[in-house]
Each structure stands twice: as C-alpha cells, then as structure tokens.
Design an enzyme around this catalytic site. Structure first.
Site, mmCIF file in Angstrom:
data_model
loop_
_atom_site.group_PDB
_atom_site.id
_atom_site.type_symbol
_atom_site.label_atom_id
_atom_site.label_comp_id
_atom_site.label_asym_id
_atom_site.label_seq_id
_atom_site.Cartn_x
_atom_site.Cartn_y
_atom_site.Cartn_z
ATOM 1 N N LYS A 52 0.849 -1.203 0.000
ATOM 2 C CA LYS A 52 0.000 0.000 0.000
ATOM 3 C C LYS A 52 0.880 1.247 0.000
ATOM 4 O O LYS A 52 0.592 2.224 -0.703
ATOM 5 C CB LYS A 52 -0.947 -0.030 1.206
ATOM 6 C CG LYS A 52 -2.029 -1.087 1.030
ATOM 7 C CD LYS A 52 -2.797 -1.417 2.290
ATOM 8 C CE LYS A 52 -3.678 -2.644 2.011
ATOM 9 N NZ LYS A 52 -4.415 -3.129 3.173
ATOM 10 N N GLN A 96 -4.866 -1.957 9.293
ATOM 11 C CA GLN A 96 -4.610 -3.253 8.643
ATOM 12 C C GLN A 96 -5.190 -4.385 9.495
ATOM 13 O O GLN A 96 -4.903 -4.479 10.692
ATOM 14 C CB GLN A 96 -3.094 -3.435 8.439
ATOM 15 C CG GLN A 96 -2.721 -4.683 7.679
ATOM 16 C CD GLN A 96 -3.258 -4.678 6.244
ATOM 17 O OE1 GLN A 96 -3.149 -3.693 5.535
ATOM 18 N NE2 GLN A 96 -3.852 -5.784 5.826
ATOM 19 N N ASP A 119 -11.181 2.153 3.369
ATOM 20 C CA ASP A 119 -11.386 0.711 3.170
ATOM 21 C C ASP A 119 -12.860 0.401 2.892
ATOM 22 O O ASP A 119 -13.185 -0.691 2.434
ATOM 23 C CB ASP A 119 -10.956 -0.067 4.433
ATOM 24 C CG ASP A 119 -9.657 -0.828 4.223
ATOM 25 O OD1 ASP A 119 -9.268 -1.036 3.055
ATOM 26 O OD2 ASP A 119 -9.035 -1.211 5.236
#
Ligand code: NAP
Length: 282
Positions: A52, A96, A119
């Site tokens: 990322k 995460q 997300d």
C-alpha cells in the site's frame, strides 16, 4: 479461447489515472494523505502495508505508517484512531486487519470517521452503498466492477451469482452488481445444490477461500468467471477458488490468479484516497 482478464494491466491504468489526478491536486497546492495503522508484526500484514505504501509512492499520495505494538490496549488503539480522525492533514485512515488477539476489529472500524473510511468497511459506508448514496466502497468488489467494465463486459440484465457472503467481498459485491442492474444471487455454505445455481450464472464471482473448488461442471458455457480467491494449492503455490485450467475452455472471460482480482484491491484503495477529497468537500 477465453478472454484472460488482465488485472495487472487494468490496475496499472487506474494507478496512472490516480497519479495524474493527484498531480493536478498538487498543482493546486493540495496534498492527499493516507494513514496506515499496523498493530503488531504479522508478516503477511507487513507485506500488505508495504504494498500500500509503494502504491502511495507511485501515485504521489503521502502515506504515514503508524506502527503500534501487539500489546496495545483497545482503549489506546481507539485513541490513536480518534487522533487521526481529528488530524485535518489526514484524508484516509486504514487499519490493517486482522488485529492481534484481544482487540475488537469491529469496534475499531466503527471508530474511524466515515469520511476517512477508505477501506469502505464502516457500517455507514456499507449502509450508503446499500441505499445508493455516495461513499467509500470496499476495494476488492469495487475493483471487480472495474475489471468487468474495462474489459467491455456488460453487466446490466445479466444473471450474476456470487459465492461467498463476507462483509468485505461477497455482500458489497452483491450491492454493486445490483447497482449495475444485474440480477444477483448470493450463495454460501448453506446453499442447496450450489452447482445448479452457479450453472445459471452469466457472471460467476467466486469468493470462498477454497483452493480450486470451482471446476468446469460449476460453470455455464460462455460464462464470465471472476476469481477472488487467494489460496494455496497442494504444493503451497498461490491459486484461486477456480480451477483455471479446467474452467478456462468453457468461459467467455476469466480472471487468473495471480494477476486478476488481486492487483485491483490496492489500485482501488488509491482511487478511494483520491475520492476522499471530493467526499470530504461535501
Ligand atoms: P470469508 O470471510 O472466509 O468468507 C468466505 C465465504 O465463502 C463465506 O460466506 C462462506 O459461507 C462461503 N463459503 C466457504 N466455503 C463454501 C462452500 N464450500 N460453498 C459455498 N460457500 C462457501 O472469505 P473472504 O474474506 O470473503 O475471502 C474470500 C476469498 O477471497 C479468500 O480466498 C481471500 O483470500 C480472497 N480475498 C482476496 C482479496 C484480494 O485482494 N484479491 C481480498 C479479500 C479476500 P458462510 O457465510 O456460510 O460461512
């Protein structure tokens, strides 16, 4: 011969488009910042976070990594999320997953400001998607829509069967396909006669996490098959939920693993970071 949908190429196009638009924002003095929170040192998570960050470097999005110890308390983790929510320089927040044992991932997701939820996992983002309001969409299903559209595959009016009903893939996928006017069926472990259902699909989306489960007998001749799986075969090699060599001859189009859905997820995260500027301006 089926069309092999090239996720690497399509994800590269998206990253290039994002890079151009980020540069245009920069020219106006605007910077986009993604905060990536990693709790503990799980090796798979470290790889995902690094990927990322690399994508951020490529697109010109500033990334900040916040590395927290696995021993952190829920309260301290929520305080960190709250600090990022209030930091005006931060556009997107990503925690995460999975989190180390003892931490409540759902509570952490709920703590993220929905305006920074790149997300797309926050209940408000999920609700907005369900009722057709603008908001962030979970990256993997959003990437699948791009794979289909950019490969010239029509979705409207098609029978779409999704196998898997997780919150991050199956369910948002169903909402997106509905939004695109497909006729959608969602299957799971309690579905009776799965093959009978999947053989009706014009577009079959496999998201079960079972190596090579879908053989040619699950597939209708001429179907489009999208494979979300990131599984390991009997030799430990990366493979999908679909038995590619068995199914490919029956398909009109199919995604390979690797090189299909996988590369799209990070590209769509970059797209969501870019979109955050528009979403936050409302
Ligand atoms: P998950 O949370 O484990 O959900 C799996 C779903 O599949 C569940 O809804 C389950 O049904 C269903 N299922 C499992 N076995 C089945 C069977 N034999 N027959 C019918 N349905 C079955 O998995 P996920 O997070 O959605 O991930 C699915 C796959 O996509 C995994 O391989 C994962 O690694 C991959 N993935 C890839 C990306 C990417 O970036 N490419 C991103 C996310 C996930 P129940 O609900 O009834 O249990």
């Amino acid at each position: 011969m089926a069309l092999i949908i090239d996720g690497r190429k399509i994800s590269q196009q998206i990253r290039d488009e994002v890079r151009d638009q980020v540069a245009a924002y920069k020219a106006q003095g605007k910077e986009i910042t993604l905060a990536v929170v990693q709790v503990g040192e799980d090796s798979a998570s470290t790889v995902y976070v690094r990927n990322k960050q690399k994508a951020c470097e490529y697109t010109g999005i500033r990334s900040i990594k916040i590395a927290l110890p696995a021993s952190i308390t829920q309260e301290d983790l929520l305080a960190e999320v709250d600090r990022l929510n209030r930091d005006e320089a931060v556009n997107g927040i990503l925690v995460q997953l999975p989190l180390p044992k003892g931490l409540d991932a759902n509570a952490v997701i709920r703590a993220i400001d929905p305006l920074k939820d790149v997300d797309g996992f926050h209940p408000q983002s999920v609700g907005a998607l369900s009722i057709g309001l603008p908001g962030f969409v979970s990256c993997t299903p959003a990437g699948i829509i791009q794979l289909l559209k950019r490969s010239g595959i029509e979705i409207e009016g098609k029978e779409c069967v999704i196998v898997g009903r997780s919150n991050i893939v199956g369910k948002p996928m169903a909402m997106l396909m509905l939004r695109e006017n497909a006729t959608v069926t969602v299957c799971h472990t309690r579905t009776r006669d799965l093959k009978e259902v999947t053989r009706r699909a014009d577009i079959l989306i496999a998201a079960v996490g079972r190596a090579k489960m879908f053989t040619a007998d699950y597939i209708r001749e001429g179907a489009v098959v999208i494979d979300c799986g990131m599984d390991r075969d009997e030799n430990g090699k990366l493979c999908g939920d679909v038995d590619f060599s068995d199914c490919e001859p029956r398909c009109a189009a199919i995604t390979p693993v690797p090189g299909g859905v996988g590369p799209m997820t990070v590209a769509m995260l970059m797209q969501n970071c870019l979109d955050s500027v528009r979403i936050q301006a409302r």
